[in-house]
Design a protein around this motif. Structure first.
Motif, mmCIF file in Angstrom:
data_model
loop_
_atom_site.group_PDB
_atom_site.id
_atom_site.type_symbol
_atom_site.label_atom_id
_atom_site.label_comp_id
_atom_site.label_asym_id
_atom_site.label_seq_id
_atom_site.Cartn_x
_atom_site.Cartn_y
_atom_site.Cartn_z
ATOM 1 N N LEU A 187 31.188 -0.163 -78.168
ATOM 2 C CA LEU A 187 31.644 -1.199 -79.771
ATOM 3 C C LEU A 187 30.719 -2.795 -79.439
ATOM 4 O O LEU A 187 30.204 -3.630 -80.396
ATOM 5 N N ASP A 188 30.467 -2.789 -78.223
ATOM 6 C CA ASP A 188 29.674 -3.884 -77.545
ATOM 7 C C ASP A 188 28.076 -3.557 -78.282
ATOM 8 O O ASP A 188 27.405 -4.789 -78.964
ATOM 9 N N LEU A 189 27.905 -2.293 -77.795
ATOM 10 C CA LEU A 189 26.431 -2.347 -77.881
ATOM 11 C C LEU A 189 25.591 -2.358 -80.049
ATOM 12 O O LEU A 189 24.899 -3.075 -80.484
ATOM 13 N N PHE A 246 28.125 7.858 -81.166
ATOM 14 C CA PHE A 246 27.221 7.814 -83.330
ATOM 15 C C PHE A 246 28.451 7.819 -84.314
ATOM 16 O O PHE A 246 28.067 6.873 -84.832
ATOM 17 N N ALA A 247 30.032 8.207 -83.750
ATOM 18 C CA ALA A 247 30.291 8.201 -84.877
ATOM 19 C C ALA A 247 30.702 6.743 -85.043
ATOM 20 O O ALA A 247 30.733 6.160 -86.023
ATOM 21 N N LEU A 248 31.180 5.935 -83.493
ATOM 22 C CA LEU A 248 31.488 4.791 -83.683
ATOM 23 C C LEU A 248 30.332 3.670 -84.129
ATOM 24 O O LEU A 248 30.423 2.808 -85.566
ATOM 25 N N ILE A 249 29.069 4.441 -84.024
ATOM 26 C CA ILE A 249 27.772 2.949 -84.788
ATOM 27 C C ILE A 249 27.577 3.777 -85.985
ATOM 28 O O ILE A 249 27.664 2.303 -86.953
ATOM 29 N N VAL A 250 28.019 4.387 -86.491
ATOM 30 C CA VAL A 250 28.213 4.527 -88.089
ATOM 31 C C VAL A 250 29.155 4.316 -88.812
ATOM 32 O O VAL A 250 28.389 3.542 -90.325
ATOM 33 N N ALA A 251 30.098 4.344 -88.557
ATOM 34 C CA ALA A 251 30.895 3.744 -88.802
ATOM 35 C C ALA A 251 31.208 2.410 -88.362
ATOM 36 O O ALA A 251 31.266 1.521 -89.717
ATOM 37 N N ALA A 252 30.543 1.328 -87.966
ATOM 38 C CA ALA A 252 30.213 -0.412 -87.944
ATOM 39 C C ALA A 252 29.372 -0.523 -88.595
ATOM 40 O O ALA A 252 29.721 -1.450 -89.626
ATOM 41 N N HIS A 253 28.628 0.153 -88.896
ATOM 42 C CA HIS A 253 27.643 -0.260 -90.242
ATOM 43 C C HIS A 253 28.329 0.070 -91.257
ATOM 44 O O HIS A 253 28.145 -0.452 -92.323
ATOM 45 N N PRO A 295 25.376 -1.021 -70.038
ATOM 46 C CA PRO A 295 26.033 -2.612 -69.900
ATOM 47 C C PRO A 295 28.126 -2.454 -69.188
ATOM 48 O O PRO A 295 28.348 -1.086 -69.730
ATOM 49 N N GLU A 296 28.343 -3.093 -68.361
ATOM 50 C CA GLU A 296 29.269 -3.191 -68.378
ATOM 51 C C GLU A 296 29.916 -3.772 -69.505
ATOM 52 O O GLU A 296 29.489 -4.812 -70.705
ATOM 53 N N PRO A 297 31.216 -3.008 -69.871
ATOM 54 C CA PRO A 297 32.034 -3.730 -71.035
ATOM 55 C C PRO A 297 31.988 -5.229 -70.901
ATOM 56 O O PRO A 297 32.991 -5.644 -69.934
#
Ligand code: BDR
Ligand code: CA
Length: 309
Positions: free
Chosen positions: A53-55, A19-26, A92-94
């Motif tokens: 990162l894909d998601l 979730f840190a990745l998802i929030v940072a990406a946005h 999913p597979e990366p």
């Protein structure tokens, strides 16, 4: 502070790292993502980062780093995150491999060519310490290091939080480096729990990835609710280190001197926070995150999830 801080996220996904990745990406400009062994072995934390990162549709470069702490042998947190490091959903597979440069080389080169970056470590501090040891000039080049670790109480032991406990020697290097530290400790992150209502809100935020992410949170929830008294869901520790930069208005902070104990029989890996009300205090090295507006934090998480492709 820039509305979109530029950062390298150094992580060990891990449900809350995801979730840190998802929030940072946005909400931030993610110049790179680096991975470290922590919640799971390095191959798994790297694989999990690639999937996330894909998601969230991020094209940020991804480099894997240290596969064990500086001194002690690796220990994983499968009792919290499951064997894969991110159990709870059919992921999913990366789509892509990790990039080939070692994380530590990437951190050194990228900080030297981009003054004013934030380092955001949400796992053990091994990669960051290795970079600072090889290139001490980084401490004066970064905007700061916003880390998840430590606190006024522990989780892995009564005194020590998992990320610091796993690599205390690395934590000493980071806290003593001279770089400004922003610290999300357990006394803060335990205020930021993913209750069933908040998990349902994450699920409803996206038609495709919402259910995957809710599955992850429901798995993560079990270990918190079953193992703790009075918890309504898992603490979303690592997201706090990103939100502290993207949404500083959500936090109350204090200025503190923090040291890390490596020798104690009962306190190895403890962050010793100087809370004394002295006139003459040791020089501050840490902006301590003290309180978070948890509802606003979850609204930001849902907004970031909604923005996934
Ligand atoms: C920290 O340990 C890990 O299990 C989490 O991802 C977080 O970074 C909390 O102690
Ligand atoms: Ca983590």
């Amino acid at each position: 502070m820039s509305p979109r801080p530029r950062m390298i996220l150094d992580c060990d996904p891990g449900h809350d790292d995801a979730f840190a990745l998802i929030v940072a990406a946005h909400f931030a400009d993610v110049v790179g993502v680096t991975t470290v062994a922590g919640n799971a072995p390095l191959e798994l934390t790297t694989r999990n980062a690639r999937i996330i990162l894909d998601l969230c549709g991020s094209k940020a470069p991804l480099h894997s780093g240290a596969n064990k702490p500086l001194v002690q042998p690796p220990v994983f947190a499968d009792y919290v995150h499951g064997k894969s490091g991110m159990d709870g959903a059919e992921l999913p597979e990366p789509s892509r491999p990790a990039d080939s440069t070692h994380a530590v080389d990437f951190i050194i080169e990228t900080v030297r060519t981009n003054e004013g970056l934030w380092l955001v470590p949400t796992g053990p501090l091994t990669n960051i310490a290795l970079a600072l040891t090889r290139a001490p000039d980084l401490a004066a080049r970064v905007a700061g290091i916003s880390l998840m670790g430590g606190g006024r109480f522990g989780n892995r032991t009564p005194a020590a939080e998992f990320n610091i406990w796993l690599d205390p020697e690395a934590a000493v290097t980071v806290f003593m480096s001279g770089a400004p530290i922003t610290m999300a400790g357990l006394h803060l992150t335990h205020e930021f729990q993913a209750s069933p209502e908040r998990i349902a809100a994450v699920e409803a935020s996206h038609p495709r990835v919402g259910s995957l992410l809710a599955g992850l949170l429901r798995f993560f929830s079990k270990s918190y609710v079953d193992r703790h008294v009075g918890f309504v869901g898992p603490a979303m520790h690592d997201v706090c280190s990103v939100l502290a930069l993207t949404h500083p208005q959500m936090f109350q902070t204090s200025q503190r001197y923090v040291a890390v104990d490596v020798h104690g029989n009962h306190t190895r890996g403890m962050t010793v926070i100087d809370d004394r009300h002295l006139v003459d205090r040791p020089a501050v090295n840490t902006t301590m995150l003290e309180r978070i507006d948890a509802d606003a934090g979850f609204a930001a998480i849902c907004e970031a999830v909604a923005a996934c492709p």
